[in-house]
Design an enzyme around this catalytic site. Structure first.
Site, mmCIF file in Angstrom:
data_model
loop_
_atom_site.group_PDB
_atom_site.id
_atom_site.type_symbol
_atom_site.label_atom_id
_atom_site.label_comp_id
_atom_site.label_asym_id
_atom_site.label_seq_id
_atom_site.Cartn_x
_atom_site.Cartn_y
_atom_site.Cartn_z
ATOM 1 C CG HIS A 134 -2.141 -0.719 1.079
ATOM 2 N ND1 HIS A 134 -3.132 -0.314 0.228
ATOM 3 C CD2 HIS A 134 -2.562 -1.872 1.628
ATOM 4 C CE1 HIS A 134 -4.118 -1.179 0.262
ATOM 5 N NE2 HIS A 134 -3.794 -2.138 1.109
ATOM 6 N NE ARG A 166 -2.641 -7.946 -12.678
ATOM 7 C CZ ARG A 166 -1.829 -7.049 -13.241
ATOM 8 N NH1 ARG A 166 -1.773 -5.824 -12.778
ATOM 9 N NH2 ARG A 166 -1.044 -7.398 -14.251
ATOM 10 N NE ARG A 185 -7.134 -10.795 -14.181
ATOM 11 C CZ ARG A 185 -5.803 -10.800 -14.124
ATOM 12 N NH1 ARG A 185 -5.089 -10.877 -15.230
ATOM 13 N NH2 ARG A 185 -5.183 -10.707 -12.980
ATOM 14 C CD GLU A 224 -3.841 -14.515 -18.856
ATOM 15 O OE1 GLU A 224 -2.934 -13.779 -18.468
ATOM 16 O OE2 GLU A 224 -4.884 -14.693 -18.202
ATOM 17 C CG ASN A 243 2.617 -9.415 -17.552
ATOM 18 O OD1 ASN A 243 3.267 -8.742 -18.336
ATOM 19 N ND2 ASN A 243 1.830 -8.887 -16.635
ATOM 20 C CG ASP A 244 0.227 -15.331 -17.039
ATOM 21 O OD1 ASP A 244 1.145 -15.897 -16.424
ATOM 22 O OD2 ASP A 244 -0.716 -14.755 -16.475
ATOM 23 N NE ARG A 286 3.654 -13.029 -14.333
ATOM 24 C CZ ARG A 286 2.398 -12.601 -14.412
ATOM 25 N NH1 ARG A 286 1.490 -13.338 -15.049
ATOM 26 N NH2 ARG A 286 2.049 -11.464 -13.913
ATOM 27 C CB CYS A 344 -4.045 -5.718 -20.167
ATOM 28 S SG CYS A 344 -4.397 -7.459 -19.975
HETATM 29 C C1 PEP Z 1 -0.723 -10.847 -18.024
HETATM 30 O O1 PEP Z 1 -0.576 -12.056 -17.829
HETATM 31 O O2 PEP Z 1 -0.092 -10.218 -18.897
HETATM 32 C C2 PEP Z 1 -1.684 -10.068 -17.210
HETATM 33 C C3 PEP Z 1 -1.969 -8.812 -17.507
HETATM 34 O O3 PEP Z 1 -2.233 -10.676 -16.120
HETATM 35 P P1 PEP Z 1 -1.464 -10.897 -14.729
HETATM 36 O O4 PEP Z 1 -0.181 -10.117 -14.799
HETATM 37 O O5 PEP Z 1 -2.401 -10.441 -13.676
HETATM 38 O O6 PEP Z 1 -1.241 -12.376 -14.736
HETATM 39 MG MG MG Z 2 -1.995 -13.155 -16.615
#
Ligand code: PEP
Ligand code: MG
Length: 587
Positions: free
Chosen positions: A193, A300, A336, A435, A458-459, A469, A506
Site C-alpha cells: 500500500h 485485477r 477481470r 495469455e 506477462n503470461d 515470469r 494489458c
Molecule cells: C498478463 O498475464 O499479462 C496479465 C496482464 O495478467 P497478470 O499479470 O495479472 O497475470
Molecule cells: Mg496473466
C-alpha cells in the site's frame, strides 16, 4: 557522522534530499502471561474496549485522510474497519482467551503469528503484501489495550520517513500530512500500500533495504533515489551536489511527461490510440485518470479476497465494482474475474498445494470448478453495469469449452437477475484474455464467441517461451521482442481485427516504449498498463507516424534475434522520429 550508501527497491520514482524521521514499530510480545478463570471476563472486556477504541480511532483517521487526500485514499480504513467488525475475528480471539486463559496481548500476538505465516506462504508478491493489513489492525488493537497519549513531532517540518515497515493506515495518515519528502523502509515491495500510495502522490520511495532503521538516526541527512532504488545516509558534499543536479534533471523530465497527460492520444499522422490503466485497488482510479488513462483496461479483482478474513460476499464485490465504474465513468472499466490459484494462493480459499502451480488450477479453471465463485462475481459485475461502462474479462482461457461454460453461466446469471427485477446493462461485453499459447492459436474461434479480446503478455511470454515470469535465474530469457513472440502477437492482433473484434494488450509490454511501438506497428490501438507509465507511453506514441512505424515493424519481425530486432527498431525509429524517446526511456 558515518556515511552509508544502500541499495533497495525503488517503488516510487524521483529524488528527495532531507532529514530523517524514524517511525516507531509495534512489537508483539512473545510472552504468554496466564490469567485465572476469574480474570477472563475482565480480559475480554479489555479486548472489547481496545476494539472499540481502535474503531473510533480508525473512523477519526478516515475522516482526516478523506478531507486531506480525498475519498479514494480513505478507502483503506473501510477495509480495516471491516476486519474489525468481522465477528469471527473477535470470536477467534475470545476463544483463545477463554480456553487457554491467556492475556489479550498473548491472543493478539498468536493471531498475528498465525496470519503472518499464512500470508508468508503465498508466493505472489501482491497477495503476500496484504498481510500488512491484518498486522495493521492487530497492532492498533494491541496498542489500544494500554492506551497512552501518543506524542508526535508536530513541527510540520518536511522530513523523510524511515521505518521497518509502514502499515497501510499509518502510510495513509502520514502521507496525507503533506510534509513527507520520501519514504524509506526495511521491508516492503512494489505492490505494498505504501508503494501504491507513494506513487500516486508522487513521493519518492525506496523499500526492501533490510536494516536501514539500524543505521539511521533522527535528523540524519538522507538522499532517497526512488528511481534507481538507492538511499544515501549522511553523504559528503560532493555527492549531495551530484544528486541535486540529478534531481533537477529528473524533475524537468517529470514536468515534461506530466504535460502529456492533458494532450490528445493521437499519433503524428492523426491515428487515435487509447492508453488505459491496470489497477488492483479502487483508490487507483482517480490518480490513473489524472495521468491520462482513457479507462481501466484491467482491474485485477483478486484483491477483493484480501479485504476480508472470510470469503467476500456478492455485495462486497458489488460495492467495489460500482465504485470503480462510477469513478471511471464515462470511460470503460474491464473487470477481470479472479485470477487465483496456482501461485496466487489465498488462505481463505483452502487451495491444495500443487506440484506445478503455473500449470495448475488457476484463474478461470479455478472459478469453473467452484461455480458459485464465478456466479457471485458475474452477478456483482452485472449489478454494477448500470452506467453502461463495465466489461467482463475472463483470464487464462485455454480452450473453446471453457468460454462456452462461462457463457452458459453468464446467461444463467442474467436470467436470475431479470427474474429478481434487478437492473443491469443487458449488453455488458464479455471478453477473454489471450495469455495461453493454445488460446492464441485459436484466436479466431474464441473471437467469434466473445465481444473483445485482451492479450496478457506477462503470461503469454511465460508460457510461450517456457520461462517462469518470476524466476530471476531465467529472467534473461524473458524477451518480449523474441521473434516468436512478435509473430504470435501479430497473428493475434490481425486475427482479432479480421473477426471485427476489439483487442487490447494489458501485459507489461504495453508499458515499454519500444514494445508499445511494435504493438502499434501491428495495428494495436488499446494499451493497458500500470498507470505511472501512461504519460511516457503517450509521449512516445504521440511523437511517431503510425504509417512509418508500421513499415519499420514489418521489417523488424523478419530478423532472427530479439537483440537484432531491438537495435533495428531503435535505429530506424530514431532516424525517422528523433524526438520519440526521452532520456531514461531506453533501458
Ligand atoms: C498478463 O498475464 O499479462 C496479465 C496482464 O495478467 P497478470 O499479470 O495479472 O497475470
Ligand atoms: Mg496473466
Amino acid at each position: 557522522m558515518d556515511y552509508y550508501r544502500l541499495r533497495g527497491v525503488g517503488v516510487s520514482p524521483g529524488i528527495s534530499i532531507g532529514e530523517a524521521l524514524l517511525t516507531e514499530r509495534v512489537v508483539f510480545s512473545s510472552r504468554r502471561e496466564l490469567i485465572s478463570k476469574k480474570q477472563v471476563a475482565g480480559e475480554l472486556l479489555r479486548l472489547k474496549k481496545a476494539f472499540q477504541r481502535t474503531k473510533d480511532l480508525l473512523k477519526d483517521i478516515r475522516g482526516t485522510v478523506r478531507e486531506k487526500m480525498g475519498e479514494e485514499h480513505s478507502f483503506i480504513f473501510d477495509a480495516h474497519l471491516l476486519i474489525l467488525e468481522d465477528i469471527s475475528f473477535f470470536a477467534k480471539l475470545e476463544k483463545m482467551i477463554r480456553e487457554r486463559m491467556i492475556r489479550a496481548e498473548g491472543a493478539l500476538s498468536e493471531a498475528h503469528d498465525f496470519y503472518e505465516k499464512k500470508f508468508e506462504a503465498i508466493t505472489d508478491e501482491y497477495f503476500r503484501q496484504r498481510k500488512y493489513d491484518v498486522t495493521d489492525v492487530l497492532s492498533r488493537v494491541y496498542k489500544n489495550l494500554e492506551p497512552v497519549a501518543q506524542k508526535r513531532r508536530q513541527d510540520g517540518k518536511d522530513r523523510i520517513l524511515v521505518g521497518h515497515e509502514l502499515l497501510p493506515s499509518e502510510a495513509a495518515l502520514r502521507l496525507s500530512q503533506g510534509n513527507v519528502l520520501a519514504v524509506v523502509l526495511d521491508m516492503g515491495g512494489e505492490t505494498s500500500h505504501t508503494a501504491i500510495l507513494a506513487r500516486s502522490l508522487n513521493i519518492p520511495a525506496c523499500v526492501g533495504l533490510g536494516d536501514v532503521t539500524r543505521l539511521v538516526k533522527n535528523g540524519d541527512l538522507l538522499i532517497v533515489d526512488g528511481t534507481d532504488g538507492e538511499v544515501l545516509i549522511n553523504p559528503p558534499l560532493a555527492i549531495q551536489k551530484e544528486f541535486q543536479s540529478k534531481k533537477r534533471r529528473y524533475d524537468d523530465y517529470r514536468r515534461e511527461l506530466r504535460k502529456t497527460s492533458r494532450l490528445k492520444p493521437v499519433t503524428l499522422d492523426g491515428e487515435a490510440f487509447f492508453p488505459m490503466a491496470n489497477i488492483e485497488l479502487p483508490e487507483e482510479v482517480k490518480p490513473a485518470l489524472s495521468l491520462g488513462a482513457e479507462g481501466i483496461g484491467l482491474f485485477r479483482s483478486e484483491f477483493i479476497y484480501l479485504q476480508n478474513t472470510s470469503l467476500p460476499s456478492e455485495d462486497d464485490h458489488y460495492r467495489i465494482y460500482s465504485r470503480i465504474a462510477k469513478e471511471a465513468h464515462p470511460s470503460p472499466v474491464h473487470i477481470r474475474t479472479m485470477d487465483i490459484g496456482g501461485e496466487k494462493n489465498l488462505p481463505q480459499l483452502r487451495i491444495e498445494k500443487e506440484p506445478n502451480p503455473a500449470l495448475g488450477l488457476r484463474a478461470v479453471r479455478f472459478s469453473l470448478r467452484d461455480k458459485m465463485l464465478m456466479k457471485t462475481q458475474l452477478r456483482a459485475i452485472l449489478r454494477a453495469s448500470t452506467l453502461k461502462n463495465v466489461r467482463i474479462l475472463i483470464p487464462m482461457i485455454t480452450e473453446y469449452e471453457e468460454i462456452m461454460q462461462v457463457k452458459a453461466l453468464y446467461t444463467e446469471v442474467k436470467e436470475e437477475l431479470r427474474k429478481e427485477k434487478v437492473s443491469f446493462d443487458e449488453k455488458t461485453p464479455l471478453g477473454v484474455m489471450i495469455e495461453v499459447p493454445a488460446a492464441a492459436a485459436i484466436t479466431d474461434i474464441l473471437a467469434q464467441e466473445v465481444d473483445y479480446l485482451s492479450i496478457g503478455t506477462n503470461d503469454l511470454i511465460q508460457y510461450y517461451l517456457a520461462v517462469d515470469r518470476s524466476n530471476e535465474l531465467v529472467s534473461y530469457l524473458f524477451k518480449p521482442l523474441h521473434p516468436s513472440i512478435l509473430r504470435i502477437l501479430r497473428f493475434i492482433i490481425e486475427t482479432a481485427h479480421r473477426e471485427g473484434k476489439e483487442i487490447t494488450v494489458c501485459g507489461e509490454m504495453a508499458a515499454n516504449p519500444l514494445s508499445a511501438l511494435v504493438l502499434l506497428g501491428f495495428g494495436l490501438k488499446k494499451f493497458s498498463m500500470n498507470p505511472i507509465f501512461i504519460p511516457r507511453i503517450k509521449k512516445v506514441l504521440r511523437a511517431v507516424e503510425y504509417k512509418s512505424v508500421k513499415r519499420i515493424v514489418q521489417k523488424a519481425v523478419l530478423l532472427k534475434t530479439a537483440q537484432e530486432i531491438e537495435e533495428y527498431l531503435l535505429e530506424k525509429i530514431l532516424v525517422k522520429h528523433p524526438k520519440a524517446f526521452l532520456m531514461g526511456d531506453i533501458s
